[in-house]
Write an enzyme that holds these catalytic residues in place. Structure first.
Site, PDB file in Angstrom:
ATOM      1  N   SER A 200       0.830  -1.205   0.000  1.00 46.80           N
ATOM      2  CA  SER A 200       0.000   0.000   0.000  1.00 46.80           C
ATOM      3  C   SER A 200       0.866   1.256   0.000  1.00 46.80           C
ATOM      4  O   SER A 200       1.637   1.485  -0.933  1.00 46.80           O
ATOM      5  CB  SER A 200      -0.957  -0.042   1.197  1.00 46.80           C
ATOM      6  OG  SER A 200      -1.940   0.952   1.101  1.00 46.80           O
ATOM      7  N   ASP A 357     -10.019  -3.938  -4.982  1.00 46.38           N
ATOM      8  CA  ASP A 357      -9.170  -2.915  -4.378  1.00 46.38           C
ATOM      9  C   ASP A 357      -9.233  -1.659  -5.240  1.00 46.38           C
ATOM     10  O   ASP A 357      -9.057  -1.738  -6.460  1.00 46.38           O
ATOM     11  CB  ASP A 357      -7.732  -3.437  -4.299  1.00 46.38           C
ATOM     12  CG  ASP A 357      -6.747  -2.443  -3.707  1.00 46.38           C
ATOM     13  OD1 ASP A 357      -7.173  -1.381  -3.224  1.00 46.38           O
ATOM     14  OD2 ASP A 357      -5.534  -2.735  -3.739  1.00 46.38           O
ATOM     15  N   HIS A 387      -8.013  -4.944  -0.599  1.00 41.56           N
ATOM     16  CA  HIS A 387      -6.886  -4.143  -0.127  1.00 41.56           C
ATOM     17  C   HIS A 387      -6.572  -4.454   1.331  1.00 41.56           C
ATOM     18  O   HIS A 387      -7.455  -4.500   2.178  1.00 41.56           O
ATOM     19  CB  HIS A 387      -7.184  -2.650  -0.278  1.00 41.56           C
ATOM     20  CG  HIS A 387      -5.983  -1.797  -0.013  1.00 41.56           C
ATOM     21  ND1 HIS A 387      -5.035  -1.537  -0.964  1.00 41.56           N
ATOM     22  CD2 HIS A 387      -5.551  -1.175   1.115  1.00 41.56           C
ATOM     23  CE1 HIS A 387      -4.084  -0.785  -0.454  1.00 41.56           C
ATOM     24  NE2 HIS A 387      -4.369  -0.561   0.812  1.00 41.56           N
TER      25      HIS A 387
END
Length: 417
Positions: A200, A357, A387
């Protein structure tokens, strides 16, 4: 006396009940705004996770409004106390906390002997530059280190909004360059076999660092061997890509929250979220320039199958908003927008994307950019992933089995370095 005590108890119970009902009502409202597609593995468990996170956020928001503590501080405290389980090092792995150039790191060293210099990975945790820590990335780093026989260095960079860009990236650079300079002498690691990576926001930092090092190559330390990008956030120019439309309300990262985190990283101010989501921060000439990298037409057709339009028409350009967030369009914050000459000099990449995501298309479009510029890419797409799924590996009742195949793919890639 007894009557007064009874009234006090009743009053306290009423206040507590009202507080509880308020939290329940707010959680219910938040849940009504979420959508978990049928393709997600363990949908019911993701609902539970979402309730847990929303509940923590709402309590933090209430405490913030009452002036008792900052919402971010409360969320970090809860995560550190209740969502992280510290365990002793497993057999075959030596773990120790250190400082590299003043930056906290945790080093995971396999104890088995290695013929020649061992491979290494400098890892940057996720959390939107705001949350996350060495502890939250512990299970991921343990798994990669032990199963791929890699020395992993997990970096505890400074967090926003207390420390905005470029402080987190500077910390990552300092820790990485220090490790590269001492890898062989202090850790038995071949500095030419050291990758950088993260999930991320950590993936953003890894990609940005590779571009920064490519521009500053001075021969003092070897360049990273690879960049391991796990559902990375790679641009803040367009929040209307198909994945943002299709997954706008899929936990644990909503579309609006992605813009919020970028703003926290840049300036610590969330007031401009609506402007970012509407695209008012991008001048028309830059929008035209970015289209060659961000157009939905560049995506494989299967990623349009769940349906999406062309996205809402961008709002009229707002010069004040642009000047407030213009640093976010710099490649050090949006690596997908890097110059060809720089991106071409970055190392081979492993790119992980998840179907459910909002950041899916960032990874897919970056993969295309790299391949078009001659950079080798290994791509793994988790068709049932969402995610942040790696944070739910080996978490007891919070575990998601779908995280295991993803980690296996990372381990296999590391074994090729």
């Amino acid at each position: 006396m007894a009557i007064g005590l009874a009234i006090l108890i009743i009053g306290f119970a009423a206040v507590f009940a009202a507080f509880l009902l308020l939290i329940i009502g707010l959680i219910y409202a938040e849940l009504m705004n979420s959508e978990i597609p049928s393709g997600v593995t363990n949908r019911s468990k993701l609902h539970v996770v979402h309730i847990l996170f929303v509940g923590i956020a709402i309590v933090g928001r209430i405490l913030d409004r009452l002036g008792l503590c900052h919402q971010v501080s409360f969320t970090r405290w809860v995560s550190a106390r209740f969502l992280v389980c510290k365990r002793p090092a497993p057999p075959g792995l030596h773990i120790r906390d250190m400082l590299f150039e003043g930056v906290p790191v945790r080093v995971y060293q396999p104890t088995a002997p290695s013929a020649g210099g061992r491979r290494g990975l400098v890892y940057f945790h996720g959390g939107g530059w705001v949350m996350g820590s060495i502890d939250t990335a512990d299970e991921i780093c343990r798994c990669i280190a032990k199963e791929s026989k890699t020395t992993v260095v997990s970096v505890g960079y400074r967090l926003a909004p207390e420390h905005t860009y470029p402080a987190p990236l500077d910390d990552c650079e300092a820790a990485t360059c220090h490790f590269l300079s001492v890898a062989e002498a202090d850790f038995g690691v071949d500095p030419c076999r050291v990758a950088v990576g993260g999930d991320s926001a950590g993936g953003n930092l890894a990609a940005a660092l590779c571009q920064r090092l490519a521009k500053r190559a001075d021969g003092r330390v070897p360049p990273p061997r690879a960049q391991v990008l796990l559902y990375p956030a790679l641009q803040m120019a367009d929040f209307s890509l198909p994945s943002y439309q299709q997954n706008h309300a899929v936990p644990v990262l909503f579309r609006g929250r992605a813009a919020f985190y970028f703003l926290q990283y840049l300036c610590g101010d969330a007031a401009l979220c609506p402007d970012l989501l509407e695209g008012a921060h991008v001048p028309p000439d830059l929008r035209l320039q970015y289209r060659k990298w961000l157009s939905p037409e560049l995506l494989p057709p299967e990623f349009l199958a769940r349906g999406c339009g062309e996205g809402p028409a961008p709002a009229q350009h707002d010069g004040e908003v642009y000047h407030a967030v213009r640093a976010g369009l710099d490649p050090e914050v949006s690596p997908l927008l890097g110059e060809d000459e720089v991106v071409r000099r970055t190392p081979p990449a492993f790119v992980l994307t998840c179907e459910y995501d909002v950041l899916r298309d960032d990874g897919i479009l970056f993969r295309k950019r790299l391949e078009d510029l001659g950079v080798a890419v290994s791509w793994h797409h988790a068709r049932d992933g969402f995610h942040g799924i790696l944070n739910f590996y080996n978490r007891g009742w919070l575990s998601f089995m779908a995280a295991r195949p993803i980690l296996d793919s990372i381990v296999r890639y590391m074994e090729t370095l």
